[in-house]
Design an enzyme around this catalytic site. Sequence first.
Site, mmCIF file in Angstrom:
data_model
loop_
_atom_site.group_PDB
_atom_site.id
_atom_site.type_symbol
_atom_site.label_atom_id
_atom_site.label_comp_id
_atom_site.label_asym_id
_atom_site.label_seq_id
_atom_site.Cartn_x
_atom_site.Cartn_y
_atom_site.Cartn_z
ATOM 1 C CG ASP A 434 30.179 69.864 -20.463
ATOM 2 O OD1 ASP A 434 30.617 71.008 -20.253
ATOM 3 O OD2 ASP A 434 29.589 69.188 -19.591
ATOM 4 C CD GLU A 437 35.986 73.868 -19.558
ATOM 5 O OE1 GLU A 437 36.009 72.716 -19.104
ATOM 6 O OE2 GLU A 437 35.010 74.349 -20.133
ATOM 7 C CG ASP A 508 27.872 74.606 -15.310
ATOM 8 O OD1 ASP A 508 27.263 74.376 -16.376
ATOM 9 O OD2 ASP A 508 28.648 73.792 -14.777
HETATM 10 O O1 MIG Z 1 30.432 68.468 -14.277
HETATM 11 O O2 MIG Z 1 27.181 67.077 -18.178
HETATM 12 O O3 MIG Z 1 28.294 72.936 -18.124
HETATM 13 O O4 MIG Z 1 25.789 72.039 -18.980
HETATM 14 O O5 MIG Z 1 24.791 69.681 -17.792
HETATM 15 C C1 MIG Z 1 29.306 68.998 -14.913
HETATM 16 C C2 MIG Z 1 26.689 67.643 -17.022
HETATM 17 C C3 MIG Z 1 29.298 68.595 -16.344
HETATM 18 C C4 MIG Z 1 28.720 70.816 -17.122
HETATM 19 C C5 MIG Z 1 27.965 71.571 -18.178
HETATM 20 C C6 MIG Z 1 26.484 71.353 -17.974
HETATM 21 C C7 MIG Z 1 26.163 69.886 -18.027
HETATM 22 C C8 MIG Z 1 26.985 69.133 -16.974
HETATM 23 N N1 MIG Z 1 28.405 69.398 -17.178
#
Ligand code: MIG
Length: 866
Positions: A434, A437, A508
Amino acid sequence: MRKLFFFVILFFAISANAQINPNNVKSVIITNETSLLIQTNEFQLEVIPMANEKKNAIDYFEFSYFPTNNKEKWHHSYTVTSEKRMDLLTANSLKFQKYTGGNSGTTECYFIGNYIIEIEKQPYNIVIREFKTQEATKELANQYFNSTSILRDNVGLNWINEDHKISKNFDLQEDFFIGLGEKTGPVNKKGNAYTMWNSDVPAYGLDQDPLYVSIPFFIAGNEKTVYGIYVDHTCKSHFNFGAACNYSSISVEDDHLRYYVILGKSISEVSSNYRKLTGFTPLPPKWSLGFHQSRWSYKSQDEVLTLASEFKKKNMPIDAIHLDIHYMDACKVFTFNQQQFPNPKSMVETLKKQGINIITILDPGIKVEKGYPAYESALKQNLFLKYPNGTNYEAGVWPGLCNFPDFTNPNAREWWSQSVKFYTDLGISGLWNDMNEPAAWGKEVPSYIRFNREGHLSNLTQNRNVYGMQMARATREGAEKLLNKRVFTLTRAGFAGIQRYAAVWTGDNVATDDHMMLSFKMLANMSLCGVDFVGADVGGFMNPATPELFTRWMSIAAFTPFYRAHKMIDMPSSEPWCFGDINTEINRYYMQLRYRLMPYIYSSMQQNETPVVQSIANFSNLSTANYVNAFSDKFESQFVLGKGLLIAPVRSNAKSTEVYLPQTSNSTTWYSIYNDEQYESNKSYFVNASMAQLPIFVKAGMVLPEIIPQKIENTESKSDTLNLHVYYNQSGFYEGYLYEDDGISLKNKDLPSGTIRISGNSTKQEIAFQIEKTSGFNFPYKTIQFFIHGLTESTLNNVDDMPKPRTFEVNKQLFIANSANVFETKIPHFALKQDLYKVERIHKTTQSYFKFTCAMPQESFTLKIK
Ligand code: MIG
């Protein structure tokens, strides 16, 4: 004073303008007999023909533009490896030939294969033309203007070296522009503009751009032609398909430009060639195609174990549970929170015995903290992204202030790959990337942050789009090597080629009908661009879902490759039993239906030469151009999973919907999966779409494999019987495919695997199927059951007036209809038994199908129905 100022400005504007000369071509030469080198006063262009294999045709033209004074510009690609490129170069055996006839002082023409490259010299302009039927020979030269032009440069090339921006314009005659991977908005992107710049965009808007993933590949076409363009730059780039302009253009924030023109006769063929260029989605571990349950976050070992037992109690299948950021100690990657998860290893083992796999989230930010092993070791090896002065770039994310591994540095990837051992040692083989980017509080990472870029220092503009993909690569390669089996990796950010390293989910999204409908377009679009293992957060990530929305989403997503329910922190519980009894039944039904069709889903993932999730645009025949329907907002969310299972997504509260059933090459009919009703293709229909009956259709001629294990718990639940659902096809064409292996070993030549291929043909007297089984693989089935859908008494009745079919014949052994082996049934096979659930009864049971059972033959065999 003001006036004078104005004149000064005007003067500069005019004199600046006067310095812009159009690009004129100085020379065109054929280099190494195979490539064209075109020199202008400002740049040089090399056009290189390429092929996938040795044959008398080409599949790509590589276009490389370089400044005249710097031919040797370093071009590094993370997507098209240099070995791959070399293979494609050397596979081509065709050569450019100059057309010397005619009197073209200002135009030069070159032939190759079916193509003609026409170069206008003053000013520079280039056109690719195509002869549809014949090779473009010299004899045809005089008619070359009759050929179809597939790509016309126009307006010229903007070559402004100073600000490192090149833009390239094309004529805009094509009717459609599709692709660009994870993008919002309509399927046909004509009239819109898009940017490639990986971004963290929680609760993104329905036409927001850019999102998390960049795939600079699109397909353009009209009634006459179709082609693809893959722009092989990871830098920030821009695609304009005629927004505020009569031309379409691409521009890259780079000082040279390379793109591939990808040839092919249909959308699927162009997508297939794109896959050959950038790589295929490897076959995932079978368990990862099961249902995944997630939320931000399940916060303790006990909660996770209880959750798992809840699935068992509720008789709902599940293969994976995701652990979001709370499993970590203070959000530090490569740690577990000792209080909340005192024994992760035994938790993982216990769950594994229940057929449930744990997937842990990994964020790239490494907390700046003395004594934290991950930080210390990366610091020591100097693996973090840097400011120009050499200090490590620092930004706030979940753990607090972090440094970020530079995944464009091979040493950092190697370090990360080894660090993944922390998880694999605990028995974890599912890893979720996650925030790659990369995301950080404040969003805008400064553009001067330096990246190693395989030893060629460059900045954020060049590398941001590829950061996430290199993280996924390090994760995947590390875990695979450590475990020596297939692993599951999931990523939010990615670039062209990401399919080689990870599944992708669409980030999201929001719990609304609009978002749900958008997601299926996005998934088909990503699959078109090579990324087949795709999914969206079921139920919507942000905000609570209504019971109807959650349930509807569960049923549609049951037919998308990555099937995971996920929820934002602080939201109400959103497991599939949280929305009332009737919805729980419906959720269970569609979850189970997915597992019943797992043989089809797994085989479809393996058969990935063309998109696994297809937009119905892929079915459009160029000459008949039924794109109007494929691109209309009424139908553009529809998708086909595999070769012939069409899903028509509907909004949560709809009771009926209009569907469009596209024309396909070998059949003219679709069947409703619920009651076998037949629908002529290339038409639209209003159909029932109640909550318990998501519109699903099967193409006539499909043979759909299915299993019904006694208890459907997970992807390991087995059945002794293989069901093959044959959908009668008037045209006599049949296709069925089943692939099986152990579901977990890495695919190599030693992996035992087997396929069953079904083909068929029919006359008025009989339908004959050839069932080809690979030998040497032990399928687990003892019995095989054929369900012949769509046979009516008149299907085979031209011989006498006895109702047919009367006999089934396996390798000449006769079975008489209505005996113990063959019988007719009127009970719908794929429908939820609705009387049980007080849902409005909607099945016509007047349709019937024949069921024929025999022992699973050892070898290939034939089945004749007379
Ligand atoms: O700032 O890890 O897209 O699926 O639950 C949010 C917490 C960070 C973004 C991800 C989401 C995840 C969440 N993350």
